[in-house]
Scaffold this active site. Structure first.
Site, PDB file in Angstrom:
ATOM      1  N   LEU A 128      17.194   4.841  -2.079  1.00 46.01           N
ATOM      2  CA  LEU A 128      17.450   4.170  -3.174  1.00 46.01           C
ATOM      3  C   LEU A 128      16.858   5.046  -4.395  1.00 46.01           C
ATOM      4  O   LEU A 128      17.249   5.302  -5.250  1.00 46.01           O
ATOM      5  CB  LEU A 128      17.146   2.807  -3.238  1.00 46.01           C
ATOM      6  CG  LEU A 128      17.235   2.089  -4.820  1.00 46.01           C
ATOM      7  CD1 LEU A 128      18.673   2.060  -5.025  1.00 46.01           C
ATOM      8  CD2 LEU A 128      16.737   0.732  -4.714  1.00 46.01           C
ATOM      9  N   PRO A 131      13.183  10.811  -7.740  1.00 49.66           N
ATOM     10  CA  PRO A 131      11.849  11.420  -8.368  1.00 49.66           C
ATOM     11  C   PRO A 131      11.763  10.663  -9.860  1.00 49.66           C
ATOM     12  O   PRO A 131      10.751  10.531 -10.135  1.00 49.66           O
ATOM     13  CB  PRO A 131      12.065  13.068  -8.332  1.00 49.66           C
ATOM     14  CG  PRO A 131      12.946  13.446  -7.049  1.00 49.66           C
ATOM     15  CD  PRO A 131      13.723  11.938  -7.099  1.00 49.66           C
ATOM     16  N   GLN A 282     -23.768 -17.935   2.522  1.00 45.24           N
ATOM     17  CA  GLN A 282     -22.717 -18.287   1.807  1.00 45.24           C
ATOM     18  C   GLN A 282     -21.916 -17.084   1.189  1.00 45.24           C
ATOM     19  O   GLN A 282     -20.562 -17.291   1.015  1.00 45.24           O
ATOM     20  CB  GLN A 282     -23.229 -19.077   0.546  1.00 45.24           C
ATOM     21  CG  GLN A 282     -22.034 -19.908  -0.101  1.00 45.24           C
ATOM     22  CD  GLN A 282     -22.588 -20.777  -1.292  1.00 45.24           C
ATOM     23  OE1 GLN A 282     -22.933 -20.078  -2.116  1.00 45.24           O
ATOM     24  NE2 GLN A 282     -22.553 -21.982  -0.966  1.00 45.24           N
ATOM     25  N   GLU A 370       9.029  -1.233  -1.541  1.00 42.09           N
ATOM     26  CA  GLU A 370      10.223  -2.106  -1.579  1.00 42.09           C
ATOM     27  C   GLU A 370      10.107  -3.154  -2.802  1.00 42.09           C
ATOM     28  O   GLU A 370      10.304  -4.502  -2.797  1.00 42.09           O
ATOM     29  CB  GLU A 370      10.189  -3.039  -0.328  1.00 42.09           C
ATOM     30  CG  GLU A 370      10.655  -1.983   0.857  1.00 42.09           C
ATOM     31  CD  GLU A 370      11.229  -2.655   2.234  1.00 42.09           C
ATOM     32  OE1 GLU A 370      12.007  -3.700   1.916  1.00 42.09           O
ATOM     33  OE2 GLU A 370      11.183  -2.076   3.268  1.00 42.09           O
ATOM     34  N   GLY A 371       9.491  -2.695  -4.078  1.00 43.23           N
ATOM     35  CA  GLY A 371       9.330  -3.303  -5.188  1.00 43.23           C
ATOM     36  C   GLY A 371       7.900  -3.626  -5.417  1.00 43.23           C
ATOM     37  O   GLY A 371       7.261  -4.305  -4.645  1.00 43.23           O
TER      38      GLY A 371
END
Ligand code: CAA
Length: 388
Positions: A128, A131, A282, A370-371
């Site tokens: 998809l 550049p 801790q 992918e986003g």
């Protein structure tokens, strides 16, 4: 997790165990070597195909395992716990390539393209990005122009996972630039045809054994029969398929987070400082608590998204919101856990002697591809507010 949810069946458990055994025996021992060399792990990818891992949701008639989305996320998580790079290839073959064709393809297209990829004999890719067109995916510059019963494709696509080794590419390109997103169409590309060339493999920070490169189309002639869906359907196909892909990346992120977490738990139980196990301090134990809590929350979001995708098979409802929330939270969890794991291990976390620094490098991509996390937040907010 102590409690197994009732939606996880005996069949799911068997697949998860098979994926875990395979990943620990066949993938974990070679992960560091392939990370170092960047060599694509073709032999294990082929074996994963024989195990049914490359087409988990593909019906058996088309060469797949015929299972559901939950099966897919459970298996992918196990593979990524051993090596995220193998998981990247598995994720693209399953949820971007096979899923796209099974959902939108003709019978002829399913027969031609799905079987080989689902069985691991062939490699699929999804293209998809360009550049100058990443997050704003509808602004692409590549073009497909109709010429009789063919389309002539020209242009350059970038960041294509598996492109250096792919046999087929699910390509998104512009057939009608005046229509913007509605002028994009999807094509199934055979990479052995004239007019298709691959750029050099990208030297990447992480998932280095997965191969990524540009691809270039120079008067590539795509037969009209290779159009997926109708002209102008491309953007919706791209987005629909990415919804499935994002559940996969969330599972990959969960696998990386768990690997980082488990290494940390072992280390804090053994390593001593100031006369105590470091897990007794801790400053360390709170890190462990936060990692575990985020991991289980990510798992819950991923399972919800997988169930929503299953539900959509009958209802046709979109699961965009669930997929984006799972991807956003799980990828940030992977980064959080890998970051803490390096810190907990100190110098050893920074050394290539242990896989912890690889988890850190591999985690980062899950917040990008992918986003990006920013795009996931945008999708979630738009879905919830109805505003743009
Ligand atoms: N499912 C179905 N349809 C969808 C959809 C979805 N998830 N998302 C949008 N659409 C539809 C909309 O309904 C709209 O249709 P109508 O006009 O008929 O209403 C149309 O698509 C256009 O939608 P938007 O107006 O929302 O489009 P936009 O231009 O504002 O973009 C976006 C939306 C969410 C930002 C999108 O561009 C996007 O997801 N960008 C990120 C791209 C991305 O993830 N790229 C990664 C590529 S793959 C990769 O990483 C490499 C690899 O190899 C794996």
């Amino acid at each position: 997790m102590a409690l197994t949810p009732s939606y996880i069946t005996e069949e799911h458990e068997m697949l998860r165990q098979a994926a875990r055994d395979f990943a620990q025996k066949e993938i974990a021992p070679i992960a560091a070597e392939h990370d170092e060399s960047g060599e694509f792990p073709l032999a294990t990818i082929r074996k994963m195909g024989q195990m049914g891992f490359m087409g988990i949701e593909v019906p058996e008639d088309y060469g797949g395992a015929g299972m559901d989305t939950l099966a897919y996320v459970l298996a992918l998580e196990e593979i990524c716990k051993a090596d995220a790079a193998h998981g990247t290839v598995m994720s693209v073959n399953n949820s971007l390539f096979c899923h796209g064709i099974m959902k939108f393809g003709t019978e002829e297209q399913k027969q031609k393209y799905v079987r080989g990829v689902a069985t691991g004999e062939k490699i699929g890719a999804y293209s998809l990005t360009e550049p100058m067109s990443g997050s704003d995916a509808a602004t692409m510059r590549s073009r497909a122009v109709k010429d009789g019963d063919h389309y002539v494709i020209n242009g350059r696509k970038s960041w294509v996972t598996s492109a250096p080794v792919a046999d087929y590419v699910l390509l998104f390109t512009m057939t009608d630039p005046d229509k913007g997103a509605k002028g994009i169409s999807a094509f199934l590309i055979d990479t052995d045809q004239p007019g298709f060339t691959r750029g050099k493999a990208e030297p990447k920070l992480g998932i280095r054994a997965s191969a990524t490169s540009e691809i270039v189309f120079d008067n590539y002639r795509a037969p009209a029969g290779s159009l997926l869906g109708s002209e102008g359907d491309g953007f919706k196909i791209a987005m629909t398929v990415l919804d499935a892909g994002r559940i996969g990346i969330a599972s990959q992120a969960l696998g990386i987070a768990e690997a980082a977490y488990e290494a940390s738990v072992s280390y804090v139980r053994e390593r001593e400082a100031f006369g105590a196990k470091i897990g007794e301090f801790q400053g360390t134990s709170f890190k462990i608590a936060d990692m575990k809590t985020r991991i289980e929350a990510a798992r819950g979001l991923i399972h919800t998204a997988a169930l929503a995708k299953e539900h959509s098979k009958d209802s046709g409802e979109r699961y965009t919101l669930e997929a984006s929330m799972a991807k956003l939270f799980a990828s940030e969890t992977a980064m959080f856990c890998a970051h803490h794991a390096v810190q907990i291990h100190g110098g050893m976390g920074y050394s290539k002697e242990l896989p912890v620094e690889r988890y850190f490098r591999d985690a980062k991509i899950t917040e990008i591809y992918e986003g990006t996390s920013e795009i996931q937040r945008m999708v979630i907010a738009r879905m919830e507010t109805g505003l743009r």
